[in-house]
Design a protein around this motif. Sequence first.
Motif, PDB file in Angstrom:
ATOM      1  N   VAL A 110       0.839  -1.203   0.000  1.00 43.26           N
ATOM      2  CA  VAL A 110       0.000   0.000   0.000  1.00 43.26           C
ATOM      3  C   VAL A 110       0.872   1.250   0.000  1.00 43.26           C
ATOM      4  N   LEU A 111       1.917   1.259   0.829  1.00 42.55           N
ATOM      5  CA  LEU A 111       2.792   2.424   0.902  1.00 42.55           C
ATOM      6  C   LEU A 111       3.522   2.672  -0.412  1.00 42.55           C
ATOM      7  N   ASN A 112       3.693   1.640  -1.209  1.00 45.92           N
ATOM      8  CA  ASN A 112       4.320   1.825  -2.508  1.00 45.92           C
ATOM      9  C   ASN A 112       3.523   2.790  -3.388  1.00 45.92           C
ATOM     10  N   TYR A 113       2.250   2.971  -3.072  1.00 47.36           N
ATOM     11  CA  TYR A 113       1.388   3.893  -3.821  1.00 47.36           C
ATOM     12  C   TYR A 113       1.149   5.191  -3.053  1.00 47.36           C
ATOM     13  N   ALA A 114       1.999   5.468  -2.067  1.00 52.07           N
ATOM     14  CA  ALA A 114       1.871   6.690  -1.273  1.00 52.07           C
ATOM     15  C   ALA A 114       1.875   7.918  -2.177  1.00 52.07           C
ATOM     16  N   PRO A 115       1.135   8.964  -1.805  1.00 52.43           N
ATOM     17  CA  PRO A 115       1.047  10.159  -2.651  1.00 52.43           C
ATOM     18  C   PRO A 115       2.326  10.985  -2.708  1.00 52.43           C
ATOM     19  N   TRP A 163      -1.877   9.787   4.152  1.00 48.87           N
ATOM     20  CA  TRP A 163      -3.036   9.826   3.247  1.00 48.87           C
ATOM     21  C   TRP A 163      -3.942  11.020   3.594  1.00 48.87           C
ATOM     22  N   THR A 164      -4.181  11.227   4.872  1.00 47.54           N
ATOM     23  CA  THR A 164      -5.051  12.332   5.289  1.00 47.54           C
ATOM     24  C   THR A 164      -4.437  13.675   4.922  1.00 47.54           C
ATOM     25  N   TYR A 165      -3.135  13.815   5.166  1.00 49.27           N
ATOM     26  CA  TYR A 165      -2.460  15.076   4.854  1.00 49.27           C
ATOM     27  C   TYR A 165      -2.492  15.373   3.359  1.00 49.27           C
ATOM     28  N   THR A 195      -5.401   9.489  -5.279  1.00 51.28           N
ATOM     29  CA  THR A 195      -6.506   8.669  -5.772  1.00 51.28           C
ATOM     30  C   THR A 195      -6.103   7.195  -5.818  1.00 51.28           C
ATOM     31  N   LYS A 196      -5.000   6.893  -6.471  1.00 47.40           N
ATOM     32  CA  LYS A 196      -4.554   5.502  -6.521  1.00 47.40           C
ATOM     33  C   LYS A 196      -4.121   5.023  -5.132  1.00 47.40           C
ATOM     34  N   ALA A 197      -3.583   5.941  -4.319  1.00 47.04           N
ATOM     35  CA  ALA A 197      -3.197   5.584  -2.950  1.00 47.04           C
ATOM     36  C   ALA A 197      -4.411   5.116  -2.155  1.00 47.04           C
ATOM     37  N   MET A 198      -5.523   5.831  -2.279  1.00 45.66           N
ATOM     38  CA  MET A 198      -6.757   5.440  -1.569  1.00 45.66           C
ATOM     39  C   MET A 198      -7.270   4.101  -2.081  1.00 45.66           C
ATOM     40  N   LEU A 199      -7.169   3.877  -3.373  1.00 46.08           N
ATOM     41  CA  LEU A 199      -7.670   2.627  -3.945  1.00 46.08           C
ATOM     42  C   LEU A 199      -6.812   1.443  -3.504  1.00 46.08           C
ATOM     43  N   ASP A 238     -25.220  -5.522 -12.351  1.00 49.82           N
ATOM     44  CA  ASP A 238     -24.930  -4.211 -12.908  1.00 49.82           C
ATOM     45  C   ASP A 238     -24.296  -3.353 -11.812  1.00 49.82           C
ATOM     46  N   PHE A 239     -23.729  -2.236 -12.227  1.00 52.00           N
ATOM     47  CA  PHE A 239     -23.130  -1.294 -11.283  1.00 52.00           C
ATOM     48  C   PHE A 239     -23.624   0.082 -11.696  1.00 52.00           C
ATOM     49  N   ILE A 240     -24.500   0.661 -10.872  1.00 44.92           N
ATOM     50  CA  ILE A 240     -25.193   1.881 -11.257  1.00 44.92           C
ATOM     51  C   ILE A 240     -24.850   3.023 -10.309  1.00 44.92           C
ATOM     52  N   GLU A 241     -25.491   4.159 -10.514  1.00 43.73           N
ATOM     53  CA  GLU A 241     -25.149   5.355  -9.739  1.00 43.73           C
ATOM     54  C   GLU A 241     -25.322   5.148  -8.243  1.00 43.73           C
ATOM     55  N   ALA A 242     -26.347   4.438  -7.856  1.00 45.29           N
ATOM     56  CA  ALA A 242     -26.569   4.191  -6.426  1.00 45.29           C
ATOM     57  C   ALA A 242     -25.408   3.399  -5.828  1.00 45.29           C
ATOM     58  N   ASP A 243     -24.839   2.491  -6.613  1.00 42.15           N
ATOM     59  CA  ASP A 243     -23.684   1.714  -6.143  1.00 42.15           C
ATOM     60  C   ASP A 243     -22.450   2.613  -5.993  1.00 42.15           C
ATOM     61  N   ILE A 244     -22.308   3.547  -6.909  1.00 37.28           N
ATOM     62  CA  ILE A 244     -21.182   4.487  -6.816  1.00 37.28           C
ATOM     63  C   ILE A 244     -21.276   5.309  -5.538  1.00 37.28           C
ATOM     64  N   ILE A 245     -22.471   5.848  -5.295  1.00 38.74           N
ATOM     65  CA  ILE A 245     -22.676   6.695  -4.116  1.00 38.74           C
ATOM     66  C   ILE A 245     -22.441   5.901  -2.836  1.00 38.74           C
ATOM     67  N   LYS A 246     -23.002   4.694  -2.774  1.00 34.79           N
ATOM     68  CA  LYS A 246     -22.840   3.874  -1.566  1.00 34.79           C
ATOM     69  C   LYS A 246     -21.377   3.501  -1.353  1.00 34.79           C
ATOM     70  N   ARG A 247     -20.694   3.102  -2.417  1.00 33.42           N
ATOM     71  CA  ARG A 247     -19.295   2.689  -2.283  1.00 33.42           C
ATOM     72  C   ARG A 247     -18.416   3.878  -1.898  1.00 33.42           C
ATOM     73  N   THR A 248     -18.707   5.055  -2.444  1.00 31.77           N
ATOM     74  CA  THR A 248     -17.955   6.258  -2.067  1.00 31.77           C
ATOM     75  C   THR A 248     -18.100   6.533  -0.584  1.00 31.77           C
ATOM     76  N   ASN A 249     -19.344   6.506  -0.112  1.00 27.99           N
ATOM     77  CA  ASN A 249     -19.590   6.762   1.307  1.00 27.99           C
ATOM     78  C   ASN A 249     -18.940   5.696   2.189  1.00 27.99           C
ATOM     79  N   ASP A 250     -18.998   4.456   1.753  1.00 34.12           N
ATOM     80  CA  ASP A 250     -18.377   3.363   2.519  1.00 34.12           C
ATOM     81  C   ASP A 250     -16.863   3.573   2.632  1.00 34.12           C
ATOM     82  N   MET A 251     -16.253   3.965   1.544  1.00 34.18           N
ATOM     83  CA  MET A 251     -14.804   4.156   1.541  1.00 34.18           C
ATOM     84  C   MET A 251     -14.395   5.299   2.464  1.00 34.18           C
ATOM     85  N   ILE A 252     -15.106   6.398   2.376  1.00 35.30           N
ATOM     86  CA  ILE A 252     -14.761   7.556   3.209  1.00 35.30           C
ATOM     87  C   ILE A 252     -15.060   7.288   4.677  1.00 35.30           C
TER      88      ILE A 252
END
Length: 579
Positions: A347-352, A391-393, A448-452, A551-565
């Motif tokens: 994970v750190l290999n993708y540090a920002p 990551w936060t900084y 972005t890639k660091a978070m992923l 399928d992967f729709i807008e509702a899935d994007i919103i939910k996954r975004t919120n889950d990640m954050i």
Amino acid sequence: MSKLNIDQKTIEALFSDPKTDFLIPDYQRPYAWSEVECRTLWDDIFSFAFPENNSDNFKTTDEYFLGPIVTFKNEDGKQEIIDGQQRLTTLMLLLRAFYARFGKMKDASTQLVQERVEKCIWKKDELGAIIKTQLKIDSEVATDVQKDQFLSILKNGDAPDSMKSQYAVNYRFFQAKINEFLNDYPTYFAYLPARLINNCILLPIEAESQDTALRIFSTLNDRGMPLSDSDIFKAQYYKFYSSQGKKDDFIKKWKELEELSNKIFHPISGIPMDELFTRYMYYERAKQGIKSSTTEALRKFYEKNSYTLLKSEETFENLRDLADFWNDVSNQSKDRFSEKILRKLFVLNYAPNGMWYYFVSVYYLHNRDTDGNLDDDAFESFLEKIIAFIWTYAVINPGVNMLRTPVYAEMVNIVNDKPVSFDEFKFDINSVKAAFLNFSFNNGRPITKAMLAWWAFLEDAQELLSLETVFEIEHIYAKSRQDKEKSLTNAKNLEALGNKAMLEKRINIRASDYRFEDKKKYYNGYINSRKQEKKGTNISELLSLAKANDDFIEADIIKRTNDMIERFMQYIVENELAQ
């Protein structure tokens, strides 16, 4: 005050001087000029000697400056070359190529120039006779296994195709150019070498000691000459180990360290050995209690107190140990690291930003045991905390400069056996969450890639991935789908964090189709029409999405975004970084 002898000289005046006895010492870099540099030198000299391709346009008072040569006279009376080795070596090859061609010509003018050139290549006895077994230059470069070919070419004037060294390649290049020149300007042939040795100028700077020569070398480097800091450090180490009677041992160890550094470090600027010295510098800075966010230049740091740090076997052994550590990181060594540590290091290999390299170097050097091992649980805790903090900084205070103040203070804490806590820099979770929700996680931002990468490894099922695999950012809901269907009510969701994942480049190219059902095939892997197996992704979450969703729709994007954050906010709390 140190004495310097500085007096510009023609090639002939410098090389044919009976006192001239150049030595390329052990600690210098191997010869590195390629045909590109040789062609540039030839073209420049020819343009100078034959202005506008016309010999008559040349004025005997014209001069062409080839650059400085920095030397000092060692205990054996030889002029050790500190700077200018590449230039001197190449000029010697060029002069020898001319001399070899002279041998086949009988006219008086050519023979006259031949006699002048041979005085530049070989020494003379006390009666003035040329001794063709004694060259005006010698090489002892420890890491140059092909230096014998250089000396052989100068002595014999021959570089058969069986010789593969850069010396031989460049010598044959000069032979070819000389033959071309002779065909084009047969009646003027003697003028080119004559103007080379008589009108091309060098600036020999002879210092009274190696220390003085190195300071000059250093100053020239400040003014833009392509010299590395680690070459200066090597010279200091060479002096130290020579005084200990361990010169040969040092040369062997330095070569091994240089080869290892070249394999594992790939800095954007500078050379790999400079990167190793940089990572080690932060450990010594921390030991000195330096918290200042202003970082000194590498050479300025090490040259303090007459290079005291480099006059120590302990420092050199620490450098070797640090290189071994980072080699094991790059090789994902399971002998040194547990699976959980390797996952965090991936994970750190993708540090920002690159600050984590220095942070981890300080941690390792202070906390290693006699076998170079770290306490697994403590190291994992440290890695988790710096991931959360860095990551936060990157979101709330982007830019590596902002990160220096908190990280440098924690480096000092490490060497003082204090826990890494970031007590003065803890985060207000609500403010951080708002910043993450409003942050634009576009593909051009390293965070972005660091978070992923961080998100991918939250799954226990995620296997360790190879650092050699190239990953790109996948849009799960494809851009082309939005172009065709316009089904997202908020077009910004296309670039939302929840619509992105790491995906192997080889798959990402194929998975660009807008239909999720086709993406699932590429995620899972398939057999193509030619009965060839196309392997799927190793990203566990994408495999889970492909299995659970049609399928992967807008509702899935919103939910996954919120889950990640939300999960990252929890991660900050778990690592005791919240106020």
